[in-house]
Scaffold this motif. Structure first.
Motif, short mmCIF file in Angstrom:
data_model
loop_
_atom_site.label_atom_id
_atom_site.label_comp_id
_atom_site.label_asym_id
_atom_site.label_seq_id
_atom_site.Cartn_x
_atom_site.Cartn_y
_atom_site.Cartn_z
N LEU A 103 0.82 -1.21 0.00
CA LEU A 103 0.00 0.00 0.00
C LEU A 103 0.86 1.26 0.00
O LEU A 103 0.57 2.22 -0.73
N ILE A 104 1.93 1.26 0.77
CA ILE A 104 2.85 2.41 0.79
C ILE A 104 3.48 2.60 -0.59
O ILE A 104 3.58 3.72 -1.09
N GLY A 105 3.90 1.51 -1.23
CA GLY A 105 4.48 1.60 -2.57
C GLY A 105 3.50 2.18 -3.57
O GLY A 105 3.86 3.05 -4.38
N ALA A 107 0.86 4.08 -2.87
CA ALA A 107 0.57 5.47 -2.50
C ALA A 107 1.70 6.40 -2.94
O ALA A 107 1.44 7.50 -3.46
N MET A 108 2.94 5.99 -2.76
CA MET A 108 4.06 6.85 -3.15
C MET A 108 4.18 6.96 -4.67
O MET A 108 4.55 8.01 -5.18
N MET A 109 3.86 5.88 -5.38
CA MET A 109 3.87 5.93 -6.83
C MET A 109 2.81 6.93 -7.32
O MET A 109 3.07 7.74 -8.21
N LEU A 110 1.63 6.90 -6.72
CA LEU A 110 0.57 7.83 -7.06
C LEU A 110 0.95 9.26 -6.67
O LEU A 110 0.74 10.20 -7.45
N PHE A 111 1.54 9.43 -5.49
CA PHE A 111 1.96 10.76 -5.04
C PHE A 111 3.00 11.35 -5.98
O PHE A 111 2.99 12.55 -6.25
N GLU A 112 3.92 10.52 -6.47
CA GLU A 112 4.93 11.00 -7.41
C GLU A 112 4.30 11.50 -8.70
O GLU A 112 4.70 12.53 -9.23
N LYS A 113 3.33 10.78 -9.21
CA LYS A 113 2.67 11.21 -10.45
C LYS A 113 1.94 12.53 -10.23
O LYS A 113 1.99 13.43 -11.08
N ILE A 114 1.27 12.66 -9.09
CA ILE A 114 0.55 13.91 -8.79
C ILE A 114 1.53 15.05 -8.59
O ILE A 114 1.32 16.16 -9.13
N SER A 115 2.62 14.83 -7.86
CA SER A 115 3.59 15.91 -7.64
C SER A 115 4.29 16.30 -8.93
O SER A 115 4.67 17.46 -9.10
N MET A 130 7.76 2.67 -11.26
CA MET A 130 7.89 1.36 -10.61
C MET A 130 9.05 1.38 -9.62
O MET A 130 9.06 0.64 -8.64
N TYR A 131 10.06 2.23 -9.88
CA TYR A 131 11.17 2.37 -8.94
C TYR A 131 10.65 2.77 -7.56
O TYR A 131 11.14 2.30 -6.54
N SER A 132 9.68 3.66 -7.52
CA SER A 132 9.11 4.11 -6.26
C SER A 132 8.26 3.02 -5.62
O SER A 132 8.24 2.88 -4.40
N PHE A 133 7.54 2.28 -6.46
CA PHE A 133 6.70 1.20 -5.95
C PHE A 133 7.56 0.17 -5.21
O PHE A 133 7.16 -0.38 -4.19
N LEU A 134 8.76 -0.08 -5.71
CA LEU A 134 9.67 -1.02 -5.07
C LEU A 134 10.59 -0.34 -4.07
O LEU A 134 10.95 -0.92 -3.04
N TYR A 136 10.32 2.64 -2.11
CA TYR A 136 9.83 3.12 -0.82
C TYR A 136 9.59 1.97 0.16
O TYR A 136 10.01 2.07 1.33
N PRO A 137 8.93 0.88 -0.24
CA PRO A 137 8.80 -0.23 0.71
C PRO A 137 10.16 -0.81 1.14
O PRO A 137 10.34 -1.16 2.30
N ALA A 138 11.11 -0.89 0.21
CA ALA A 138 12.44 -1.38 0.57
C ALA A 138 13.11 -0.43 1.56
O ALA A 138 13.72 -0.87 2.55
N PHE A 139 12.96 0.88 1.33
CA PHE A 139 13.51 1.89 2.24
C PHE A 139 12.89 1.74 3.63
O PHE A 139 13.60 1.73 4.64
N ILE A 140 11.57 1.63 3.69
CA ILE A 140 10.88 1.52 4.97
C ILE A 140 11.27 0.22 5.67
O ILE A 140 11.46 0.20 6.90
N LEU A 141 11.44 -0.84 4.92
CA LEU A 141 11.85 -2.12 5.50
C LEU A 141 13.25 -2.03 6.10
O LEU A 141 13.49 -2.54 7.19
N VAL A 142 14.17 -1.37 5.40
CA VAL A 142 15.53 -1.18 5.94
C VAL A 142 15.48 -0.37 7.23
O VAL A 142 16.13 -0.72 8.22
N VAL A 143 14.68 0.68 7.24
CA VAL A 143 14.56 1.51 8.44
C VAL A 143 13.89 0.72 9.57
O VAL A 143 14.30 0.82 10.73
N PHE A 144 12.90 -0.11 9.25
CA PHE A 144 12.26 -0.92 10.27
C PHE A 144 13.23 -1.95 10.84
O PHE A 144 13.24 -2.20 12.05
N PHE A 145 14.07 -2.55 9.99
CA PHE A 145 15.09 -3.48 10.49
C PHE A 145 16.07 -2.74 11.40
O PHE A 145 16.52 -3.29 12.41
#
Length: 157
Positions: A103-105, A107-115, A130-134, A136-145
């Motif tokens: 869902l975050i991926g 949402a960020m993909m949609l936000f990028e298109k709107i911005s 698609m870079y953002s779709f993959l 942002y979740p990878a970024f959040i996962l690294v931060v969560f780890f």
């Protein structure tokens, strides 16, 4: 002020008021702060790399003669998003975490298109959302780890 007193014959323990940020909560607060700083640092370098390779540019940003990135995003947006995501992920099970990250991926993909349509960000022809779709979740996962590592290092997990 006590409204009702516990009966002397009661076997339940009395509830004492404790400060919210005591013991485990102070350690957790430290883990949240460290995660927010780590995420801001990591996002700053990722933004510098991506703007340096001309994949996108921030067209509406403060201090354009000093920074090639939008520092509002890396100093305010990323830490707030990190606090929200890390808190949410720590309450979820594996399936919920997976769905949340998808869902975050999206949402960020949609936000990028709107911005991009609003003129906040300009993208090169090589950029794929698609870079953002993959990403942002990878970024959040690294931060969560990183957050869970901070928690385990302090003995909170």
């Amino acid at each position: 002020m006590n409204i009702a007193r516990q009966s002397k014959s009661s076997s339940s323990p009395s509830s004492q008021k404790r400060p919210f940020f005591s013991g485990r909560n102070k350690a957790s607060l430290h883990s949240y702060w460290m995660s927010m700083l780590f995420a801001s640092w990591l996002a700053t370098y990722l933004e510098l790399i991506l703007t340096g390779t001309q994949l996108y540019t921030f067209q509406a940003r403060p201090l354009t003669n000093i920074f090639s990135i939008d520092i509002r995003f890396t100093l305010i947006g990323i830490p707030v998003m990190t606090l929200f995501c890390v808190t949410a992920l720590s309450w979820m099970n594996l399936l919920q975490r997976t769905l949340f990250l998808i869902l975050i991926g999206l949402a960020m993909m949609l936000f990028e298109k709107i911005s991009g349509r609003l003129g906040w960000i300009g993208y090169s022809d090589q950029w794929q959302h698609m870079y953002s779709f993959l990403g942002y979740p990878a970024f959040i996962l690294v931060v969560f780890f990183f957050f869970t590592w901070c928690e385990s290092a302090r003995g909170n997990i």
